[in-house]
Design a protein around this motif. Structure first.
Motif, PDB file in Angstrom:
ATOM      1  N   TYR A 181      37.693  46.600  40.316  1.00 62.65           N
ATOM      2  CA  TYR A 181      37.262  47.478  39.222  1.00 62.65           C
ATOM      3  C   TYR A 181      37.091  46.700  37.916  1.00 62.65           C
ATOM      4  O   TYR A 181      36.540  47.211  36.958  1.00 62.65           O
ATOM      5  CB  TYR A 181      38.267  48.605  38.978  1.00 62.65           C
ATOM      6  N   ASN A 182      37.618  45.482  37.860  1.00 64.39           N
ATOM      7  CA  ASN A 182      37.522  44.685  36.640  1.00 64.39           C
ATOM      8  C   ASN A 182      36.752  43.385  36.871  1.00 64.39           C
ATOM      9  O   ASN A 182      36.974  42.388  36.167  1.00 64.39           O
ATOM     10  CB  ASN A 182      38.914  44.405  36.064  1.00 64.39           C
ATOM     11  N   ASP A 194      37.986  42.852  30.996  1.00 69.79           N
ATOM     12  CA  ASP A 194      39.147  43.719  30.708  1.00 69.79           C
ATOM     13  C   ASP A 194      40.474  42.951  30.617  1.00 69.79           C
ATOM     14  O   ASP A 194      41.288  42.988  31.539  1.00 69.79           O
ATOM     15  CB  ASP A 194      39.203  44.815  31.797  1.00 69.79           C
TER      16      ASP A 194
HETATM   17 MG   LIG Z   1      38.696  48.121  33.325  1.00 67.87          MG
END
Ligand SMILES: [Mg+2]
Ligand SMILES: Nc1ncnc2c1ncn2[C@@H]1O[C@H](COP(=O)(O)OP(=O)(O)OP(=O)(O)O)[C@@H](O)[C@H]1O
Length: 248
Positions: A181-182, A194
């Motif tokens: 997700y990052n 992030d």
């Molecule tokens: Mg993030």
């Protein structure tokens, strides 16, 4: 146009300075920040700029986890500021707000200069960070968790992330929230994003565990797409090389 008037306000100084000319669309409103795609101004080396605007204090769920806070550079010195943060007072929250933004900015600068694949950081303001936007005028480039790569492509991407994890460690940095997700899949590159919770492994006793979790999540993703990697072995080897000063 951004729906959040506060966020729009936070971007005005960047427009006045010439970093951006207009906000094209809101990319995502996350736990801690809203990211916008903006058109770059005269100061920007890129046609598109990402603006990450942090939520105002009262609407933010801070990552107050002690595992992240230990040994943070800005809080390392004893005194009113670090006491206030630990006691969660209003002043403490204000100090912490500035700290997360400053730390994300500094981390991105150090890593970018060190050759880690991150979006090039451009400018830091009181409430927002500007960086190179990955994607086009209609949509951001996808996150790793949004793509279905072939085993070969999954292997290429995960190995690139693992090389960057090593390079980050060599720059005394553990991401601490690394996951599919990052990481953005931008053409053939895996770009890590992030960073506000990144920790310095020289100062934080939880760094080894955070590193192992970061690597585990990336290897799980690769395995799901047919590229097996041994997470425990990789993180143990990396950590022992770091401790013995063998990286770099
Ligand atoms: Mg993030
Ligand atoms: N430089 C960039 N270029 C394109 N898209 C980006 C860029 N930076 C962030 N994004 C997009 O914005 C989303 C949120 O960014 P980021 O993860 O930094 O913020 P966050 O508030 O911590 O979000 P979350 O709570 O989802 O982790 C990302 O998932 C990604 O889709």
């Amino acid at each position: 146009m951004p729906t959040d008037c506060d966020a729009r306000e936070a971007l005005r100084p960047f427009e006045d300075e010439g970093w951006i000319t207009e906000v094209l669309y809101e990319v995502k409103s996350g736990k801690e920040a809203t990211v916008f795609c903006c058109r770059g101004g005269v100061l920007s080396p890129y046609p598109l700029v990402a603006a990450k605007v942090y939520r105002p204090l009262e609407r933010r769920g801070f990552r107050n986890d002690a595992a992240y806070l230990e040994g943070r550079v800005h809080l390392a010195r004893p005194g009113r500021a670090s006491r206030a943060v630990r006691k969660h007072t209003a002043f403490g929250r204000e100090v912490q707000y500035g700290t997360w933004i400053a730390e994300e900015w500094e981390t991105m600068q150090i890593l970018s200069e060190g050759g880690v694949t991150v979006p090039t950081p451009l400018r830091c303001g009181e409430r927002a960070i500007l960086m190179r936007f990955l994607g086009d005028e209609t949509a951001p480039a996808p996150l790793l968790h949004e793509i279905t790569p072939s085993p070969t492509r999954a292997a290429t991407l995960v190995d690139q992330v693992l090389r960057d994890v090593e390079l980050m460690l060599d720059h005394d940095c553990v991401h601490g929230d690394l996951s599919p997700y990052n990481v953005i899949a931008c053409e053939e590159q895996a770009v890590i994003i992030d960073f506000p919770q990144a920790v310095d492994p020289r100062l934080n006793r939880n760094a080894c565990g955070l590193l192992a979790r970061d690597i585990e999540r990336m290897c799980q993703w690769a395995s799901r797409h047919g590229a097996e990697r041994r997470a425990a072995e990789i993180s143990a080897r990396l950590w022992s090389r770091f401790v013995r000063g063998e990286l770099g």
